[in-house]
Write a protein that holds these residues in place. Structure first.
Motif, PDB file in Angstrom:
ATOM      1  N   THR A  18       0.830  -1.202   0.000  1.00 36.72           N
ATOM      2  CA  THR A  18       0.000   0.000   0.000  1.00 36.72           C
ATOM      3  C   THR A  18       0.865   1.254   0.000  1.00 36.72           C
ATOM      4  OG1 THR A  18      -1.759  -1.163   1.169  1.00 36.72           O
ATOM      5  CG2 THR A  18      -1.801   1.234   1.257  1.00 36.72           C
ATOM      6  N   LEU A  19       1.906   1.278   0.816  1.00 37.15           N
ATOM      7  CA  LEU A  19       2.792   2.442   0.863  1.00 37.15           C
ATOM      8  C   LEU A  19       3.530   2.648  -0.463  1.00 37.15           C
ATOM      9  CD1 LEU A  19       4.209   2.055   4.463  1.00 37.15           C
ATOM     10  CD2 LEU A  19       2.557   3.744   3.654  1.00 37.15           C
ATOM     11  N   LYS A  20       3.966   1.553  -1.085  1.00 33.94           N
ATOM     12  CA  LYS A  20       4.643   1.663  -2.385  1.00 33.94           C
ATOM     13  C   LYS A  20       3.700   2.251  -3.443  1.00 33.94           C
ATOM     14  CE  LYS A  20       7.462  -1.218  -4.050  1.00 33.94           C
ATOM     15  NZ  LYS A  20       8.304  -2.277  -4.556  1.00 33.94           N
ATOM     16  N   LEU A  21       2.460   1.783  -3.454  1.00 30.91           N
ATOM     17  CA  LEU A  21       1.515   2.264  -4.463  1.00 30.91           C
ATOM     18  C   LEU A  21       1.085   3.702  -4.204  1.00 30.91           C
ATOM     19  CD1 LEU A  21      -0.589  -0.961  -5.029  1.00 30.91           C
ATOM     20  CD2 LEU A  21       1.249  -0.026  -6.446  1.00 30.91           C
ATOM     21  N   ILE A  22       1.045   4.118  -2.934  1.00 26.88           N
ATOM     22  CA  ILE A  22       0.771   5.523  -2.627  1.00 26.88           C
ATOM     23  C   ILE A  22       1.910   6.384  -3.173  1.00 26.88           C
ATOM     24  CG2 ILE A  22       0.647   7.210  -0.756  1.00 26.88           C
ATOM     25  CD1 ILE A  22      -0.913   5.081   0.852  1.00 26.88           C
ATOM     26  N   GLY A  23       3.146   5.957  -2.959  1.00 32.01           N
ATOM     27  CA  GLY A  23       4.296   6.697  -3.498  1.00 32.01           C
ATOM     28  C   GLY A  23       4.282   6.750  -5.010  1.00 32.01           C
ATOM     29  N   LEU A  24       3.901   5.652  -5.639  1.00 33.24           N
ATOM     30  CA  LEU A  24       3.808   5.612  -7.097  1.00 33.24           C
ATOM     31  C   LEU A  24       2.762   6.594  -7.605  1.00 33.24           C
ATOM     32  CD1 LEU A  24       4.604   4.168  -9.789  1.00 33.24           C
ATOM     33  CD2 LEU A  24       2.675   2.650  -9.346  1.00 33.24           C
ATOM     34  N   SER A  25       1.628   6.650  -6.924  1.00 39.85           N
ATOM     35  CA  SER A  25       0.577   7.575  -7.359  1.00 39.85           C
ATOM     36  C   SER A  25       1.018   9.030  -7.204  1.00 39.85           C
ATOM     37  CB  SER A  25      -0.725   7.320  -6.600  1.00 39.85           C
ATOM     38  OG  SER A  25      -0.566   7.607  -5.233  1.00 39.85           O
ATOM     39  N   LEU A  26       1.784   9.326  -6.166  1.00 34.52           N
ATOM     40  CA  LEU A  26       2.305  10.689  -6.008  1.00 34.52           C
ATOM     41  C   LEU A  26       3.325  11.027  -7.092  1.00 34.52           C
ATOM     42  CD1 LEU A  26       2.663  10.856  -2.139  1.00 34.52           C
ATOM     43  CD2 LEU A  26       0.971  12.012  -3.546  1.00 34.52           C
ATOM     44  N   ASP A  27       4.166  10.068  -7.474  1.00 39.59           N
ATOM     45  CA  ASP A  27       5.124  10.292  -8.556  1.00 39.59           C
ATOM     46  C   ASP A  27       4.399  10.550  -9.879  1.00 39.59           C
ATOM     47  OD1 ASP A  27       7.175   9.899  -6.774  1.00 39.59           O
ATOM     48  OD2 ASP A  27       7.533   7.815  -7.374  1.00 39.59           O
ATOM     49  N   TYR A  28       3.333   9.828 -10.109  1.00 35.90           N
ATOM     50  CA  TYR A  28       2.538  10.032 -11.328  1.00 35.90           C
ATOM     51  C   TYR A  28       1.843  11.399 -11.296  1.00 35.90           C
ATOM     52  CZ  TYR A  28      -0.745   9.253 -15.099  1.00 35.90           C
ATOM     53  OH  TYR A  28      -1.469   9.376 -16.252  1.00 35.90           O
ATOM     54  N   TYR A  29       1.332  11.778 -10.141  1.00 33.24           N
ATOM     55  CA  TYR A  29       0.688  13.083  -9.984  1.00 33.24           C
ATOM     56  C   TYR A  29       1.694  14.212 -10.250  1.00 33.24           C
ATOM     57  CZ  TYR A  29      -1.655  17.001  -7.693  1.00 33.24           C
ATOM     58  OH  TYR A  29      -2.210  18.219  -7.424  1.00 33.24           O
ATOM     59  N   ASP A  30       2.901  14.056  -9.734  1.00 32.00           N
ATOM     60  CA  ASP A  30       3.935  15.066  -9.961  1.00 32.00           C
ATOM     61  C   ASP A  30       4.291  15.195 -11.433  1.00 32.00           C
ATOM     62  OD1 ASP A  30       4.064  15.606  -7.267  1.00 32.00           O
ATOM     63  OD2 ASP A  30       5.815  14.326  -6.903  1.00 32.00           O
ATOM     64  N   GLY A  31       4.200  14.115 -12.189  1.00 32.06           N
ATOM     65  CA  GLY A  31       4.510  14.160 -13.611  1.00 32.06           C
ATOM     66  C   GLY A  31       3.533  15.003 -14.409  1.00 32.06           C
ATOM     67  N   GLY A  32       2.346  15.218 -13.888  1.00 35.38           N
ATOM     68  CA  GLY A  32       1.350  16.034 -14.569  1.00 35.38           C
ATOM     69  C   GLY A  32       1.414  17.509 -14.202  1.00 35.38           C
ATOM     70  N   LYS A  33       2.251  17.852 -13.243  1.00 39.81           N
ATOM     71  CA  LYS A  33       2.371  19.242 -12.804  1.00 39.81           C
ATOM     72  C   LYS A  33       3.415  19.983 -13.640  1.00 39.81           C
ATOM     73  CE  LYS A  33       1.669  19.649  -8.000  1.00 39.81           C
ATOM     74  NZ  LYS A  33       2.257  19.522  -6.667  1.00 39.81           N
ATOM     75  N   ASP A  34       3.355  21.301 -13.568  1.00 41.40           N
ATOM     76  CA  ASP A  34       4.355  22.142 -14.224  1.00 41.40           C
ATOM     77  C   ASP A  34       5.672  22.019 -13.459  1.00 41.40           C
ATOM     78  OD1 ASP A  34       5.023  25.626 -14.607  1.00 41.40           O
ATOM     79  OD2 ASP A  34       5.239  24.047 -16.111  1.00 41.40           O
TER      80      ASP A  34
ATOM     81  N   LEU B  16       7.614  22.103  -8.916  1.00 42.39           N
ATOM     82  CA  LEU B  16       8.164  20.904  -8.291  1.00 42.39           C
ATOM     83  C   LEU B  16       9.507  21.175  -7.611  1.00 42.39           C
ATOM     84  CD1 LEU B  16       7.530  18.332 -11.154  1.00 42.39           C
ATOM     85  CD2 LEU B  16       6.113  18.761  -9.150  1.00 42.39           C
ATOM     86  N   SER B  17       9.760  20.431  -6.545  1.00 41.35           N
ATOM     87  CA  SER B  17      11.076  20.478  -5.914  1.00 41.35           C
ATOM     88  C   SER B  17      12.026  19.585  -6.719  1.00 41.35           C
ATOM     89  CB  SER B  17      10.980  19.965  -4.471  1.00 41.35           C
ATOM     90  OG  SER B  17      10.694  18.576  -4.463  1.00 41.35           O
ATOM     91  N   LYS B  18      13.296  19.644  -6.384  1.00 42.84           N
ATOM     92  CA  LYS B  18      14.281  18.818  -7.098  1.00 42.84           C
ATOM     93  C   LYS B  18      13.977  17.324  -6.915  1.00 42.84           C
ATOM     94  CE  LYS B  18      17.993  21.979  -7.579  1.00 42.84           C
ATOM     95  NZ  LYS B  18      17.997  22.320  -8.958  1.00 42.84           N
ATOM     96  N   GLU B  19      13.569  16.933  -5.727  1.00 42.97           N
ATOM     97  CA  GLU B  19      13.251  15.521  -5.483  1.00 42.97           C
ATOM     98  C   GLU B  19      12.030  15.090  -6.289  1.00 42.97           C
ATOM     99  OE1 GLU B  19      12.378  12.382  -1.885  1.00 42.97           O
ATOM    100  OE2 GLU B  19      12.544  14.496  -1.417  1.00 42.97           O
ATOM    101  N   GLN B  20      11.020  15.941  -6.372  1.00 43.86           N
ATOM    102  CA  GLN B  20       9.836  15.614  -7.164  1.00 43.86           C
ATOM    103  C   GLN B  20      10.196  15.485  -8.639  1.00 43.86           C
ATOM    104  OE1 GLN B  20       7.495  18.928  -5.715  1.00 43.86           O
ATOM    105  NE2 GLN B  20       5.997  17.503  -4.838  1.00 43.86           N
ATOM    106  N   GLU B  21      11.069  16.361  -9.131  1.00 43.48           N
ATOM    107  CA  GLU B  21      11.508  16.262 -10.532  1.00 43.48           C
ATOM    108  C   GLU B  21      12.282  14.978 -10.775  1.00 43.48           C
ATOM    109  OE1 GLU B  21      13.550  19.576 -12.249  1.00 43.48           O
ATOM    110  OE2 GLU B  21      12.225  21.014 -11.261  1.00 43.48           O
ATOM    111  N   LYS B  22      13.026  14.534  -9.770  1.00 41.80           N
ATOM    112  CA  LYS B  22      13.837  13.331  -9.904  1.00 41.80           C
ATOM    113  C   LYS B  22      12.972  12.083 -10.076  1.00 41.80           C
ATOM    114  CE  LYS B  22      17.108  10.733  -7.076  1.00 41.80           C
ATOM    115  NZ  LYS B  22      17.819  10.723  -5.794  1.00 41.80           N
ATOM    116  N   TYR B  23      11.854  12.010  -9.361  1.00 40.05           N
ATOM    117  CA  TYR B  23      11.046  10.790  -9.345  1.00 40.05           C
ATOM    118  C   TYR B  23       9.752  10.870 -10.138  1.00 40.05           C
ATOM    119  CZ  TYR B  23      14.134   9.188  -5.653  1.00 40.05           C
ATOM    120  OH  TYR B  23      15.231   8.795  -4.946  1.00 40.05           O
ATOM    121  N   MET B  24       9.442  11.998 -10.749  1.00 34.98           N
ATOM    122  CA  MET B  24       8.150  12.130 -11.434  1.00 34.98           C
ATOM    123  C   MET B  24       8.030  11.167 -12.613  1.00 34.98           C
ATOM    124  SD  MET B  24       8.522  15.693 -13.457  1.00 34.98           S
ATOM    125  CE  MET B  24       9.669  15.905 -14.782  1.00 34.98           C
ATOM    126  N   LEU B  25       6.824  10.699 -12.833  1.00 42.67           N
ATOM    127  CA  LEU B  25       6.530   9.826 -13.970  1.00 42.67           C
ATOM    128  C   LEU B  25       5.848  10.660 -15.036  1.00 42.67           C
ATOM    129  CD1 LEU B  25       5.121   6.660 -12.207  1.00 42.67           C
ATOM    130  CD2 LEU B  25       7.277   6.887 -13.397  1.00 42.67           C
TER     131      LEU B  25
END
Length: 83
Positions: free
Chosen positions: A28-44, A48-57
């Motif tokens: 569950t925790l892994k999939l929550i993190g995955l969903s946040l990475d996917y959400y970050d990929g749709g943002k401008d 995003l912070s540097k960490e969000q840019e690093k992991y965004m899908l």
């Protein structure tokens, strides 16, 4: 998440137990993190912070990729800092 919480409720005891809910919690925790990475990929990128840019899908995962991420542990293949 509801499935996991229901499992905790129905298998609760007064002692510490390692049951089937432990791996489901990790999943569950892994999939929550995955969903946040996917959400970050749709943002401008400017939001995003540097960490969000690093992991965004930037695109959706295939079923094979999703299963590989969910059931096999190790670094994420979209982590651009991994060798």
């Amino acid at each position: 998440m509801i499935y996991l919480l229901a499992g905790y409720y129905y298998t609760a005891t007064d002692q510490y137990d390692i049951k089937w809910t432990m791996p489901h919690c990790v999943l569950t925790l892994k999939l929550i993190g995955l969903s946040l990475d996917y959400y970050d990929g749709g943002k401008d990128k400017s939001q995003l912070s540097k960490e969000q840019e690093k992991y965004m899908l930037l695109s959706e995962l295939t079923l094979t990729q999703l299963a590989g991420f969910a059931y096999f542990y190790g670094p994420s293949w979209w982590d651009r800092s991994s060798p």
